[in-house]
Design a protein around this motif. Structure first.
Motif, PDB file in Angstrom:
ATOM      1  N   VAL A 293      29.185  60.133  47.661  1.00 28.30           N
ATOM      2  CA  VAL A 293      30.449  59.534  47.265  1.00 28.30           C
ATOM      3  C   VAL A 293      30.746  58.361  48.188  1.00 28.30           C
ATOM      4  O   VAL A 293      30.431  58.394  49.381  1.00 28.30           O
ATOM      5  CB  VAL A 293      31.601  60.570  47.297  1.00 28.30           C
ATOM      6  N   ARG A 294      31.301  57.311  47.616  1.00 23.42           N
ATOM      7  CA  ARG A 294      31.651  56.125  48.385  1.00 23.42           C
ATOM      8  C   ARG A 294      32.985  55.595  47.886  1.00 23.42           C
ATOM      9  O   ARG A 294      33.243  55.552  46.675  1.00 23.42           O
ATOM     10  CB  ARG A 294      30.595  55.037  48.204  1.00 23.42           C
ATOM     11  N   ARG A 369      32.766  55.500  43.929  1.00 21.82           N
ATOM     12  CA  ARG A 369      31.490  55.786  43.253  1.00 21.82           C
ATOM     13  C   ARG A 369      31.035  57.194  43.605  1.00 21.82           C
ATOM     14  O   ARG A 369      31.092  57.608  44.769  1.00 21.82           O
ATOM     15  CB  ARG A 369      30.424  54.772  43.677  1.00 21.82           C
ATOM     16  N   LEU A 370      30.575  57.926  42.609  1.00 19.72           N
ATOM     17  CA  LEU A 370      30.014  59.262  42.784  1.00 19.72           C
ATOM     18  C   LEU A 370      28.615  59.286  42.203  1.00 19.72           C
ATOM     19  O   LEU A 370      28.402  58.917  41.040  1.00 19.72           O
ATOM     20  CB  LEU A 370      30.884  60.309  42.082  1.00 19.72           C
ATOM     21  N   ASP A 371      27.635  59.687  43.011  1.00 20.79           N
ATOM     22  CA  ASP A 371      26.228  59.776  42.594  1.00 20.79           C
ATOM     23  C   ASP A 371      25.780  61.225  42.557  1.00 20.79           C
ATOM     24  O   ASP A 371      26.198  62.048  43.386  1.00 20.79           O
ATOM     25  CB  ASP A 371      25.322  59.022  43.563  1.00 20.79           C
ATOM     26  N   THR A 381      25.279  58.152  37.986  1.00 23.66           N
ATOM     27  CA  THR A 381      26.362  57.466  38.693  1.00 23.66           C
ATOM     28  C   THR A 381      27.581  57.340  37.797  1.00 23.66           C
ATOM     29  O   THR A 381      27.469  56.973  36.625  1.00 23.66           O
ATOM     30  CB  THR A 381      25.922  56.055  39.131  1.00 23.66           C
ATOM     31  N   VAL A 382      28.732  57.653  38.357  1.00 23.52           N
ATOM     32  CA  VAL A 382      30.025  57.377  37.723  1.00 23.52           C
ATOM     33  C   VAL A 382      30.859  56.632  38.758  1.00 23.52           C
ATOM     34  O   VAL A 382      31.009  57.104  39.897  1.00 23.52           O
ATOM     35  CB  VAL A 382      30.745  58.663  37.284  1.00 23.52           C
ATOM     36  N   GLU A 383      31.369  55.472  38.386  1.00 25.13           N
ATOM     37  CA  GLU A 383      32.158  54.699  39.335  1.00 25.13           C
ATOM     38  C   GLU A 383      33.217  53.895  38.597  1.00 25.13           C
ATOM     39  O   GLU A 383      33.148  53.694  37.384  1.00 25.13           O
ATOM     40  CB  GLU A 383      31.266  53.767  40.155  1.00 25.13           C
ATOM     41  N   GLY A 384      34.198  53.441  39.351  1.00 23.99           N
ATOM     42  CA  GLY A 384      35.255  52.637  38.778  1.00 23.99           C
ATOM     43  C   GLY A 384      36.110  52.027  39.864  1.00 23.99           C
ATOM     44  O   GLY A 384      36.027  52.403  41.042  1.00 23.99           O
ATOM     45  N   GLY A 385      36.918  51.083  39.466  1.00 26.05           N
ATOM     46  CA  GLY A 385      37.779  50.434  40.435  1.00 26.05           C
ATOM     47  C   GLY A 385      38.678  49.425  39.757  1.00 26.05           C
ATOM     48  O   GLY A 385      38.730  49.309  38.530  1.00 26.05           O
TER      49      GLY A 385
END
Length: 800
Positions: A293-294, A369-371, A381-385
């Motif tokens: 996770v980032r 971001r979650l890997d 990968t699922v990410e957003g912002g």
């Protein structure tokens, strides 16, 4: 409605905290400690073999597992849950091949290791890229001219937060700036405001604004020094990437959470009262460290060098500081000044000078971001912002727009297997802005929805490799009648493409690469983009490339459907009075003040052209890469291209739908031709006076777009790198460009085909890197060249 630009820093910080709270759940969901695991913890340091200095950004993997970490600025790394027993660590750095280090891990205990990495210069033959063929390959095998900015290089520009600054020093790049975040990025000629001739991708996601098809560089949701690398492929790349990969592709690759574990906070400041803050936290977790996770947060604020142009002569004075306005007068649109000052300033009257200080450009962003790391090497990968920008100024071909605020949310999901991937992403924009020339408020709500899939395969012992894929996109744009006429607004357009590439090893040293893509859309005719290349590699350290390809660029949504005021309505009362004096009885049936429908307020409009065709380029290239003793490398690339079907600037009568003005039907037939000639003679042949295609045939001044012209361009790009020592590196490049316009192909009347590119330009850079200190210095030059874009036509002086 215009927003008050004088907002407190507290509100910005509130937005930043709100984004932080939105990002925290994914981080807080991780347990304070990873689950109890069989095995032990491996910590250590990676250093250069010779200098014994730590290596930052080295990647350390446990062979046969999903465990991976990256070294920090001290060269340290940590791997938890490593299975007990004899294991093999694989260490790689700067995209180079891996070095193996055997270790023995005691059960339930930790060990600390020291790994001495071979201190060899960064080799061309060991750089891997994906932006050339959509699959990882060694850079010497790439069938295009391509350059890479790695994380170590890009961190030198991290304080600016501007990706164009990191790539402007590459061979062949044209990077001009209209403001702190308003950049025009191009290569190989025909640059423009709102440049769109290079496709910009971030982890496969198109960063362009849907309506303008240009980049909003301030909306990036990550600090520059966190990017894994930035790849810049030059030359038509539509055969794999489709529309608008016209002159190339900028492929930005973000880091996986496991490659930037830990926390980082950076603060920077400088001229123009600039302040920037970035924070990042990343970790891996789970029984086998299968999750990463980032989270990123950031804020920036800076003044800009823009000036208000609300007084007569302001525009000329501004340009006179840099260009010879006596030889190249500035084409100032009527009435000769803008009606609005910059946000934060005020006016006592028009025309007049603005008072007060302009509001600073501000940006705030956040992303998560979650890997999931699968045992077979696949990554989900699922990410957003989201990012929010305020007070940014855009230079367009209808004048300047200032953004009161723009909200840029985005999301991406992908399953990336070594053999295939499936990806979907969303990118949106909600903004309020205003036209400085007309004062009109501008709204925009737009989004891109995109899905694509790709499969990679090989046969005959990897002598044959192929790539197959397809994509589908929806573009939604709603300006609520402020940018697009109501009947064309609230658009829902689609585009789709299918592509493939085949690479055949004819001999161990000679490969043939052929690629092609078919694209379709409801906005333009079907397009087929082929490409072929021969790559000859007599040794792993060198390659000779011959290639030919075709690209296309679609008109922007603004080109198709624009409907905005050019400025204040024109008062033609004096002209009507003169015509009545000259023609007397012939105008007796025309009511006073209606010769031009509403003579005292004739609308001046910028209108799109829904019949525009796409622009095309056919290019032939030759390139050579060579590495000598792993300390010297150079590249030479030459190209010859034919460009046609240019979309013109906004011009009168460029669009055949708006022909020169005709007299009202009530005018005496015998006097019509003479009246029309007198009106156009008084206004000038290029006045743009016409009639709209409405039921009343309303008189208006219209500027629109057309397609025409053909040009030939050719040039050379040379780049070199020298490793003087393990700590000192010098790089340089030089580019030559030239062109001719085909005089036998008609142009849109009044249009100019100008490449907006210097004939000669170059860069040189020297850098010094030590364990806790690095420094660099650079110089660049460009020769004087003509520039034509929007309302400005002039000569840009040489600069160093």
């Amino acid at each position: 409605m215009r927003q008050n630009p004088r907002r407190s820093l507290a509100r910005r910080l509130h937005q930043l905290v709100a984004m932080a709270l939105a990002a925290l759940p994914a981080v807080l969901a991780a347990p304070a400690r990873a689950s109890a695991q069989a095995g032990g913890t491996v910590t250590g340091i990676v250093v250069h073999t010779d200098s014994r200095t730590p290596i930052q950004f080295a990647r350390v993997e446990v062979e046969g597992t999903r465990l991976r970490a990256a070294t920090d600025e001290r060269g340290r790394f940590r791997l938890a849950g490593v299975p007990a027993g004899d294991r093999m660590l694989i260490v790689s750095w700067m995209s180079t091949g891996g070095q193996r280090a055997p270790i023995t891990v005691p059960s339930g205990e930790g060990i600390d290791v020291r790994i001495e990495y071979r201190a060899v210069p960064h080799a061309l033959s060991e750089v891997r890229v994906t932006g050339a063929s959509r699959v990882p390959q060694w850079v010497v095998e790439a069938p295009v001219a391509i350059a890479v900015v790695d994380r170590v290089e890009s961190r030198n520009y991290a304080t600016t937060g501007q990706i164009p600054q990191a790539i402007k020093g590459l061979a062949g790049m044209d990077v001009s700036s209209n403001g702190i975040y308003d950049f025009n990025v191009n290569t190989r000629g025909f640059n423009s405001d709102l440049a769109q001739r290079m496709l910009v991708l971030m982890d496969g996601r198109d960063l362009a604004i849907p309506f303008l098809a240009a980049q909003e560089w301030s909306a990036l949701s990550m600090p520059l020094d966190d990017f894994e690398r930035i790849e810049v492929a030059r030359g038509p790349s539509a055969a794999l990437f489709g529309a608008n990969a016209y002159n190339g592709v900028i492929n930005i690759i973000g880091p996986a959470p496991r490659d930037v574990t830990g926390s980082k906070v950076s603060l920077s400041g400088g001229e123009l009262s600039t302040i920037r803050a970035d924070a990042r936290h990343a970790r891996v977790m789970g029984r086998d460290q299968q999750f990463g996770v980032r989270a990123n947060l950031g804020f920036s604020r800076s003044n800009d060098w823009h000036l208000s142009r609300t007084n007569l002569g302001d525009l000329e004075k501004e340009y006179a500081r840099r260009v010879d306005t006596a030889a190249f007068p500035v084409n100032t649109p009527a009435p000769g000044f803008e009606v609005l000052p910059l946000n934060g300033q005020s006016l006592a009257g028009l025309p007049g000078s603005a008072s007060g200080a302009p509001a600073p450009v501000e940006n705030v962003y956040g992303s998560t971001r979650l890997d999931y790391y699968h045992a077979n090497g696949a990554v989900g990968t699922v990410e957003g912002g989201a990012a929010r920008a305020e007070n940014q100024l855009f230079m367009t071909n209808v004048g300047r727009f200032q953004v009161d605020h723009a909200w840029r949310p985005w999301a991406r999901a992908v399953w990336n297997d070594p053999r295939y991937y499936v990806m979907g992403w969303y990118s949106g924009r909600s903004s309020e802005q205003h036209s400085m020339a007309s004062g009109a408020p501008i709204e925009e709500k737009s989004s891109l929805l995109h899905v694509e899939s790709q499969w990679n395969g090989s046969a005959r012992n990897d002598r044959v490799k192929f790539v197959l894929g397809a994509s589908y996109r929806r573009s939604l744009v709603d300006s609520r009648g402020t940018l697009v006429a109501v009947e064309d607004d609230a658009r829902n357009d689609w585009s789709a493409g299918a592509f493939g590439q085949l690479k055949v090893a004819i001999t161990p040293r000679l490969s043939l690469v052929v690629a092609g893509r078919s694209d379709g859309s409801n906005l333009y005719d079907a397009q087929f983009s082929p490409k072929a290349a021969l790559v000859y590699s007599p040794t792993p350290e060198q390659a000779l490339r011959l290639s030919a390809g075709r690209g296309f660029q679609t008109p922007r949504m603004t080109n198709f459907f624009l409907h905005v005021p050019l400025g204040l309505p024109a008062d033609l009362s004096a002209l009507e009075a003169g015509m009545r004096t000259a023609f007397g009885a012939a105008l007796s049936n025309v009511p006073q003040g209606t010769l031009f429908t509403q003579t005292a307020a004739v609308p001046a409009l910028a209108l799109g052209n829904s019949s525009l065709d796409v622009e095309h380029v056919n290019s032939f290239e030759v390139g050579y890469r060579r590495e000598l003793d792993r300390r010297v490398s150079f590249t030479v690339d030459g190209y010859y291209s034919v460009v046609r079907d240019f979309v013109s600037a906004l011009l009168p009568y460029a669009n055949s739908a708006y022909s020169p003005w005709t007299a009202p039907a009530s005018v005496s037939p015998s006097a019509k031709a003479a009246l029309e000639g007198a009106v156009h003679g008084a206004l000038g042949a290029g006045s743009g006076l016409t009639r709209l295609n409405d039921a009343a045939g309303t008189t208006a001044i219209v500027y629109s777009y057309g397609n025409a012209g053909r040009a030939t361009e050719w040039g050379m790009e040379f780049g070199a790198a020298f490793e003087l020592s393990k700590r000192v590196r010098i790089t340089g490049n030089y580019s030559y460009f030239d062109f001719t316009v085909d005089e036998g192909v008609p142009l849109v009347p009044g249009d100019l085909i100008v490449p907006n590119t210097p004939r000669h330009k170059g860069n040189v850079r020297a850098s010094f890197t030590a364990s806790r200190f690095d420094a660099w210095s650079s110089a660049s030059f460009a020769t004087a060249h003509d520039w034509s874009s929007g309302f400005f036509r002039g000569r840009i002086p040489s600069n160093q």
